[in-house]
Design a protein around this motif. Structure first.
Motif, PDB file in Angstrom:
ATOM      1  N   SER A  77       0.835  -1.209   0.000  1.00  0.00           N
ATOM      2  CA  SER A  77       0.000   0.000   0.000  1.00  0.00           C
ATOM      3  C   SER A  77       0.865   1.253   0.000  1.00  0.00           C
ATOM      4  CB  SER A  77      -0.956   0.000   1.187  1.00  0.00           C
ATOM      5  OG  SER A  77      -0.258   0.217   2.393  1.00  0.00           O
ATOM      6  N   CYS A 116       0.616   3.905  -2.943  1.00  0.00           N
ATOM      7  CA  CYS A 116       0.347   5.297  -2.590  1.00  0.00           C
ATOM      8  C   CYS A 116       1.372   6.217  -3.248  1.00  0.00           C
ATOM      9  CB  CYS A 116       0.379   5.460  -1.073  1.00  0.00           C
ATOM     10  SG  CYS A 116       0.350   7.162  -0.491  1.00  0.00           S
ATOM     11  N   ALA A 129      -5.874   8.040  -0.303  1.00  0.00           N
ATOM     12  CA  ALA A 129      -6.782   7.106   0.367  1.00  0.00           C
ATOM     13  C   ALA A 129      -6.113   5.750   0.602  1.00  0.00           C
ATOM     14  CB  ALA A 129      -8.055   6.932  -0.453  1.00  0.00           C
ATOM     15  N   VAL A 130      -5.372   5.260  -0.367  1.00  0.00           N
ATOM     16  CA  VAL A 130      -4.673   3.980  -0.208  1.00  0.00           C
ATOM     17  C   VAL A 130      -3.611   4.098   0.886  1.00  0.00           C
ATOM     18  CG1 VAL A 130      -3.055   2.392  -1.350  1.00  0.00           C
ATOM     19  CG2 VAL A 130      -5.127   3.112  -2.519  1.00  0.00           C
ATOM     20  N   ALA A 183      -5.380   4.114   4.265  1.00  0.00           N
ATOM     21  CA  ALA A 183      -5.870   2.773   4.596  1.00  0.00           C
ATOM     22  C   ALA A 183      -4.715   1.862   5.012  1.00  0.00           C
ATOM     23  CB  ALA A 183      -6.615   2.174   3.407  1.00  0.00           C
ATOM     24  N   ALA A 240      -3.697   2.785   8.503  1.00  0.00           N
ATOM     25  CA  ALA A 240      -4.693   2.310   9.470  1.00  0.00           C
ATOM     26  C   ALA A 240      -4.534   0.812   9.710  1.00  0.00           C
ATOM     27  CB  ALA A 240      -6.102   2.627   8.989  1.00  0.00           C
ATOM     28  N   LEU A 241      -4.303   0.058   8.659  1.00  0.00           N
ATOM     29  CA  LEU A 241      -4.105  -1.383   8.817  1.00  0.00           C
ATOM     30  C   LEU A 241      -2.821  -1.697   9.573  1.00  0.00           C
ATOM     31  CD1 LEU A 241      -5.226  -2.765   5.357  1.00  0.00           C
ATOM     32  CD2 LEU A 241      -6.392  -3.010   7.537  1.00  0.00           C
ATOM     33  N   ARG A 264      -3.408  -0.870  13.262  1.00  0.00           N
ATOM     34  CA  ARG A 264      -4.267  -1.859  13.899  1.00  0.00           C
ATOM     35  C   ARG A 264      -3.494  -3.133  14.200  1.00  0.00           C
ATOM     36  NH1 ARG A 264      -9.496  -4.329  11.046  1.00  0.00           N
ATOM     37  NH2 ARG A 264      -7.892  -4.654   9.496  1.00  0.00           N
TER      38      ARG A 264
END
Length: 79
Positions: A14, A18, A65-66, A69, A72-73, A76
């Motif tokens: 990602s 990006c 956006a990628v 994300a 965020a992954l 997490r």
């Protein structure tokens, strides 16, 4: 000194996606507006003829956006 945990393969992909989308979109916008040389010329094949401005703007937004994300992954996963 704390060591950072290794990145997951998904976060690395990602991040690369990006980077390619944002840099390719910005360089395409600069080329369309100012006639500058394409830094990443292969992205011109991703945008239909006659819709360059919209296509490159969508690439920049999609790249951000990628990247968000992927962060965020990765965040997490660390928790």
């Amino acid at each position: 000194m704390t060591s950072t945990p290794p990145k997951s393969p998904g976060a690395a992909v990602s991040g690369l996606t990006c980077f390619v989308l944002v840099v390719g979109g910005v360089s395409g916008l600069l080329h369309a507006w100012l006639g500058w040389i394409h830094l990443m010329g292969f992205v011109r094949f991703l945008v239909p003829d006659g819709h360059e401005i919209y296509g490159y703007a969508v690439m920049v937004v999609l790249g951000v956006a990628v990247g968000a994300a992927g962060d965020a992954l990765a965040g997490r996963r660390r928790s």
